[in-house]
Write a protein that holds these residues in place. Sequence first.
Motif, short mmCIF file in Angstrom:
data_model
loop_
_atom_site.label_atom_id
_atom_site.label_comp_id
_atom_site.label_asym_id
_atom_site.label_seq_id
_atom_site.Cartn_x
_atom_site.Cartn_y
_atom_site.Cartn_z
N GLY A 1 65.29 185.16 29.32
CA GLY A 1 65.68 183.83 28.87
C GLY A 1 64.60 182.78 28.93
N LYS A 2 63.38 183.17 29.30
CA LYS A 2 62.30 182.17 29.36
C LYS A 2 61.92 181.73 27.94
N PRO A 3 61.89 180.45 27.67
CA PRO A 3 61.59 179.98 26.31
C PRO A 3 60.09 179.88 26.07
N ARG A 4 59.70 179.88 24.81
CA ARG A 4 58.35 179.48 24.46
C ARG A 4 58.27 177.95 24.53
N ILE A 5 57.12 177.45 24.86
CA ILE A 5 56.94 176.01 25.03
C ILE A 5 56.14 175.47 23.85
N GLN A 6 56.64 174.41 23.25
CA GLN A 6 55.93 173.76 22.13
C GLN A 6 54.97 172.73 22.70
N PHE A 7 53.69 172.98 22.48
CA PHE A 7 52.67 172.07 22.99
C PHE A 7 52.64 170.81 22.13
N LYS A 8 52.89 169.68 22.75
CA LYS A 8 52.86 168.39 22.06
C LYS A 8 52.27 167.36 23.01
N LEU A 9 51.15 166.81 22.63
CA LEU A 9 50.45 165.87 23.50
C LEU A 9 51.05 164.49 23.40
N ASN A 10 51.53 163.98 24.53
CA ASN A 10 51.98 162.59 24.60
C ASN A 10 50.80 161.77 25.12
N ASP A 11 49.99 161.32 24.19
CA ASP A 11 48.74 160.65 24.54
C ASP A 11 49.02 159.22 24.98
N PHE A 12 48.06 158.63 25.64
CA PHE A 12 48.12 157.22 25.99
C PHE A 12 46.70 156.69 25.96
N SER A 13 46.57 155.41 26.05
CA SER A 13 45.24 154.81 26.07
C SER A 13 45.18 153.77 27.18
N PHE A 14 43.98 153.57 27.70
CA PHE A 14 43.78 152.53 28.69
C PHE A 14 43.89 151.16 28.02
N CYS A 15 44.24 150.18 28.82
CA CYS A 15 44.43 148.83 28.26
C CYS A 15 43.20 148.37 27.48
N ASP A 16 42.01 148.59 28.05
CA ASP A 16 40.82 148.08 27.36
C ASP A 16 40.47 148.92 26.13
N SER A 17 41.14 150.08 25.97
CA SER A 17 40.89 150.89 24.77
C SER A 17 41.72 150.43 23.59
N THR A 18 42.70 149.55 23.83
CA THR A 18 43.56 149.10 22.75
C THR A 18 42.91 147.99 21.94
N TYR A 19 41.83 147.41 22.50
CA TYR A 19 41.14 146.34 21.79
C TYR A 19 40.13 146.93 20.82
N THR A 20 40.53 147.04 19.58
CA THR A 20 39.68 147.61 18.55
C THR A 20 39.32 146.53 17.54
N THR A 21 38.39 146.87 16.67
CA THR A 21 37.99 145.93 15.62
C THR A 21 39.18 145.53 14.76
N ALA A 22 40.05 146.51 14.47
CA ALA A 22 41.23 146.22 13.65
C ALA A 22 42.16 145.23 14.35
N LEU A 23 42.32 145.40 15.67
CA LEU A 23 43.19 144.48 16.42
C LEU A 23 42.60 143.08 16.43
N PHE A 24 41.28 142.98 16.61
CA PHE A 24 40.64 141.67 16.61
C PHE A 24 40.83 140.98 15.26
N ALA A 25 40.76 141.77 14.19
CA ALA A 25 40.95 141.19 12.85
C ALA A 25 42.37 140.65 12.69
N ARG A 26 43.36 141.38 13.21
CA ARG A 26 44.75 140.92 13.16
C ARG A 26 44.93 139.65 13.98
N LEU A 27 44.27 139.59 15.13
CA LEU A 27 44.35 138.41 15.99
C LEU A 27 43.77 137.20 15.27
N GLU A 28 42.64 137.40 14.60
CA GLU A 28 42.01 136.30 13.84
C GLU A 28 42.93 135.80 12.73
N GLN A 29 43.70 136.70 12.13
CA GLN A 29 44.63 136.30 11.07
C GLN A 29 45.77 135.45 11.63
N LYS A 30 46.24 135.81 12.82
CA LYS A 30 47.34 135.05 13.43
C LYS A 30 46.87 133.69 13.92
#
Length: 284
Positions: free
Chosen positions: A114-143
């Motif tokens: 009865g042992k199942p096969r396991i579906q590998f699925k990465l639940n990734d995360f990012s550090f707070c300082d990794s969320t600041y990207t060029t795209a995010l800065f551009a959105r902030l400038e628009q707001k």
Amino acid sequence: LRVVNFDTPIAFLLPTATVGRRCCAVSLVDYLINYVHNKFVALCRNLLGLEGSGPVIEMNEVTHAQLISYDFERDLFPLLLVHRSYSFGVGKGLNVSYDFAALERQIIDQFLAGKPRIQFKLNDFSFCDSTYTTALFARLEQKIPQERLSPAIARRIASELRDMTDIFGVLSVLDVLVGFILSTGGQKETLMHDYLHKMLKMPEDRGLVSAMARQYCRLKHALSLWRTLTIEKGRRLVLSNRDPFDDFSEVFKIDMDDDLKRRFVEWLRKIDLDAFMGELVELA
């Protein structure tokens, strides 16, 4: 190869990347799931003549009971004793035999059935300082159009943050603030302190820490404050003999020769260093 020890950055063991040095945890879990557990489950089903690939379960739903897990001393050795028998023969002494068929059936029933096969699925995360990207800065400038803090105020804010805990705390607060600005907008002249504590109702024990930041920083300074704190964080890491770019590939850490260093220093003297550092931390 790099040996993992107590001095290894914890990022090596967190699922924050699928390439480079920080993929260690991802690669290990992928290997254990696909090349150890799933491959063994498929082999067992094939040898037992079972049809199909069997049940499949997602990685984040797996419990200990669904894994092929055993301890030799606690689990397997007692089974050997149960299925062992003794006999005496004249002139032959003690004869020890095992009922391997019964032992096999019990191992299958207890550890494999009865042992199942396991579906590998990465639940990734990012550090707070990794969320600041060029795209995010551009959105902030628009707001809210962003403006730079004066160098004197930026230096005063940095000096008022006594230790790294203060810097990381304010960066965490900025992460919340920018998230709300991107969602709901705001007035550029609103003080950050008022926005955090009057509008977002953030507790007073969380905030900008620096008295200068509370007095001068407005929503239009969010990007500039983030740059100031990120540069200060890197400066203090260098002073404590730590690498502020420890998650960068070694490809980007090749030493410059003397001539290139000389020309680079001369170039730095001709530019707005504060602006350059701000652009550099955005790229990082």
